[in-house]
Enzyme design. Sequence first.
Site, PDB file in Angstrom:
ATOM      1  N   ASP A   1      44.895  42.881  28.918  1.00  0.00           N
ATOM      2  CA  ASP A   1      45.314  43.469  30.201  1.00  0.00           C
ATOM      3  C   ASP A   1      45.270  44.989  30.079  1.00  0.00           C
ATOM      4  OD1 ASP A   1      45.978  40.905  30.965  1.00  0.00           O
ATOM      5  OD2 ASP A   1      48.125  41.284  31.179  1.00  0.00           O
TER       6      ASP A   1
ATOM      7  N   ARG B   1      37.245  42.503  33.226  1.00  0.00           N
ATOM      8  CA  ARG B   1      37.973  42.065  34.425  1.00  0.00           C
ATOM      9  C   ARG B   1      38.198  43.322  35.272  1.00  0.00           C
ATOM     10  NH1 ARG B   1      43.917  40.927  33.037  1.00  0.00           N
ATOM     11  NH2 ARG B   1      43.093  39.080  32.019  1.00  0.00           N
TER      12      ARG B   1
HETATM   13  C1  FAD Z   1      43.386  37.717  37.434  1.00  0.00           C
HETATM   14  C2  FAD Z   1      44.086  39.025  37.626  1.00  0.00           C
HETATM   15  C3  FAD Z   1      44.405  39.810  36.534  1.00  0.00           C
HETATM   16  C4  FAD Z   1      45.035  41.049  36.710  1.00  0.00           C
HETATM   17  N1  FAD Z   1      45.236  41.862  35.622  1.00  0.00           N
HETATM   18  C5  FAD Z   1      45.692  43.127  35.819  1.00  0.00           C
HETATM   19  C6  FAD Z   1      45.746  44.068  34.749  1.00  0.00           C
HETATM   20  O1  FAD Z   1      45.400  43.775  33.599  1.00  0.00           O
HETATM   21  N2  FAD Z   1      46.199  45.321  35.021  1.00  0.00           N
HETATM   22  C7  FAD Z   1      46.567  45.715  36.295  1.00  0.00           C
HETATM   23  O2  FAD Z   1      46.926  46.884  36.494  1.00  0.00           O
HETATM   24  N3  FAD Z   1      46.536  44.833  37.312  1.00  0.00           N
HETATM   25  C8  FAD Z   1      46.115  43.567  37.117  1.00  0.00           C
HETATM   26  N4  FAD Z   1      46.048  42.702  38.182  1.00  0.00           N
HETATM   27  C9  FAD Z   1      46.698  43.059  39.483  1.00  0.00           C
HETATM   28  C10 FAD Z   1      45.775  43.897  40.357  1.00  0.00           C
HETATM   29  O3  FAD Z   1      45.641  45.190  39.825  1.00  0.00           O
HETATM   30  C11 FAD Z   1      46.315  44.000  41.794  1.00  0.00           C
HETATM   31  O4  FAD Z   1      47.564  44.623  41.766  1.00  0.00           O
HETATM   32  C12 FAD Z   1      46.458  42.672  42.504  1.00  0.00           C
HETATM   33  O5  FAD Z   1      45.382  41.828  42.225  1.00  0.00           O
HETATM   34  C13 FAD Z   1      46.537  42.875  44.050  1.00  0.00           C
HETATM   35  O6  FAD Z   1      45.377  43.500  44.512  1.00  0.00           O
HETATM   36  P1  FAD Z   1      44.186  42.755  45.264  1.00  0.00           P
HETATM   37  O7  FAD Z   1      42.938  43.071  44.525  1.00  0.00           O
HETATM   38  O8  FAD Z   1      44.455  41.322  45.428  1.00  0.00           O
HETATM   39  O9  FAD Z   1      44.021  43.517  46.644  1.00  0.00           O
HETATM   40  P2  FAD Z   1      45.032  43.921  47.774  1.00  0.00           P
HETATM   41  O10 FAD Z   1      44.254  44.804  48.675  1.00  0.00           O
HETATM   42  O11 FAD Z   1      46.321  44.409  47.213  1.00  0.00           O
HETATM   43  O12 FAD Z   1      45.304  42.535  48.496  1.00  0.00           O
HETATM   44  C14 FAD Z   1      44.333  41.853  49.240  1.00  0.00           C
HETATM   45  C15 FAD Z   1      45.022  40.717  49.979  1.00  0.00           C
HETATM   46  O13 FAD Z   1      45.474  39.756  49.031  1.00  0.00           O
HETATM   47  C16 FAD Z   1      46.774  39.275  49.363  1.00  0.00           C
HETATM   48  N5  FAD Z   1      47.719  39.655  48.291  1.00  0.00           N
HETATM   49  C17 FAD Z   1      47.530  40.554  47.297  1.00  0.00           C
HETATM   50  N6  FAD Z   1      48.606  40.611  46.490  1.00  0.00           N
HETATM   51  C18 FAD Z   1      49.494  39.729  47.004  1.00  0.00           C
HETATM   52  C19 FAD Z   1      50.795  39.339  46.632  1.00  0.00           C
HETATM   53  N7  FAD Z   1      51.410  39.844  45.568  1.00  0.00           N
HETATM   54  N8  FAD Z   1      51.409  38.413  47.395  1.00  0.00           N
HETATM   55  C20 FAD Z   1      50.821  37.864  48.461  1.00  0.00           C
HETATM   56  N9  FAD Z   1      49.578  38.206  48.877  1.00  0.00           N
HETATM   57  C21 FAD Z   1      48.926  39.122  48.159  1.00  0.00           C
HETATM   58  C22 FAD Z   1      47.133  39.914  50.688  1.00  0.00           C
HETATM   59  O14 FAD Z   1      46.739  39.062  51.719  1.00  0.00           O
HETATM   60  C23 FAD Z   1      46.279  41.166  50.737  1.00  0.00           C
HETATM   61  O15 FAD Z   1      45.996  41.552  52.036  1.00  0.00           O
HETATM   62  C24 FAD Z   1      45.404  41.474  38.025  1.00  0.00           C
HETATM   63  C25 FAD Z   1      45.067  40.682  39.125  1.00  0.00           C
HETATM   64  C26 FAD Z   1      44.417  39.483  38.945  1.00  0.00           C
HETATM   65  C27 FAD Z   1      44.044  38.684  40.159  1.00  0.00           C
END
Ligand code: FAD
Length: 309
Positions: free
Chosen positions: A132, A182
């Site tokens: 991560d 990732r």
């Molecule tokens: C497999 C995976 C691994 C990850 N690993 C890391 C990492 O190592 N380091 C790091 O900094 N971050 C990590 N993240 C978190 C990432 O950085 C984002 O904070 C997270 O994925 C939300 O962003 P989004 O890309 O979904 O887009 P966004 O623009 O935030 O969300 C898009 C849409 O998805 C839905 N959504 C998003 N989050 C939520 C929620 N919490 N609850 C409900 N609906 C939601 C909403 O409908 C939103 O409109 C990881 C995420 C995933 C999926």
Amino acid sequence: MSLMRNVLLAGSTNPWLRERATKAAFVKRSVRRFWPGERLEDALEAAKRLKSEGITTILTALGENLTKTEEAEEVTRHYLDAFDKAAAAGLDAHISVKPTQLGLDLDRAMCERNMDRLLEKADERNNMLWIDMEYSRYVDPTLELYCHARAKSRRIGVALQAYLYRTEKDLERLLPLGPAVRIVKGAYLEPPDVAFPKKADVDENFYKLCVRLMSPEGQRAGALVHIATHDAALIGRLREYAATHAVPSSSYEFAMLYGIRVGLQKKLVAEGQRLRVLISYGEHWFPWYMRRLAERPANVWFVVKNIFG
Ligand SMILES: Cc1cc2nc3c(=O)[nH]c(=O)nc-3n(C[C@H](O)[C@H](O)[C@H](O)COP(=O)(O)OP(=O)(O)OC[C@H]3O[C@@H](n4cnc5c(N)ncnc54)[C@H](O)[C@@H]3O)c2cc1C
């Protein structure tokens, strides 16, 4: 980025709030939506259910910024066991770790040794270990850990955050290694001199980084990209890119978090896309949960509703 997001992210590191929130029954009820439970067995059960729906998984035990070397040893042993138990259960379940869980803040050499032990186990089990990405101050040591590990085995991947200005250059440095990367938007509170303050810029950078990994150069090098987002618009654009450029399906996978946008998860799988769901489990869920609330402040209403059962 919204004020609410900043408040929630600042709260994620507040010990006073953690102490009180983790004892409140209504908070525990609301966390259940994204978290199968405290034990590895809870995560394995969730992974089995997802497997029956055609979804593969990534397991991660919650906990970060450890303060004792014995804790890092305990976490490493826990993950060695998780590799074995996932294999025994017949699951295609990768493991993902935070460098600070393996002791990065305490002793860099020890953290590297712990990572080596996990990578040897990933090799033995024909599995995959992911690193991560945490706060921006950890990017350099995390990429050093990744490069050290990548010289030993291909079964290692690393997360890169699209909100950081530096990530484009970091990716260029990694590309010749044919890396497994990732791409995420980024979940931590970062200042505007380090990270794009505007969501639209983060989204565009996310697209560019994924496309770079799927580009002919990335493909020749043997890159694999995990497109880790719940953003339906970005997913649509990247699917379109992959289809029009005949990117082999073996070189990209979508990745989402357990319990988030479940309908979209099912739709992707029904349409023949590869999807991996990251399952976070364990007792140290508070900072991680606050980051989930910050991603979608509407989730705070969900917590409020749970006050009333
Ligand atoms: C497999 C995976 C691994 C990850 N690993 C890391 C990492 O190592 N380091 C790091 O900094 N971050 C990590 N993240 C978190 C990432 O950085 C984002 O904070 C997270 O994925 C939300 O962003 P989004 O890309 O979904 O887009 P966004 O623009 O935030 O969300 C898009 C849409 O998805 C839905 N959504 C998003 N989050 C939520 C929620 N919490 N609850 C409900 N609906 C939601 C909403 O409908 C939103 O409109 C990881 C995420 C995933 C999926």
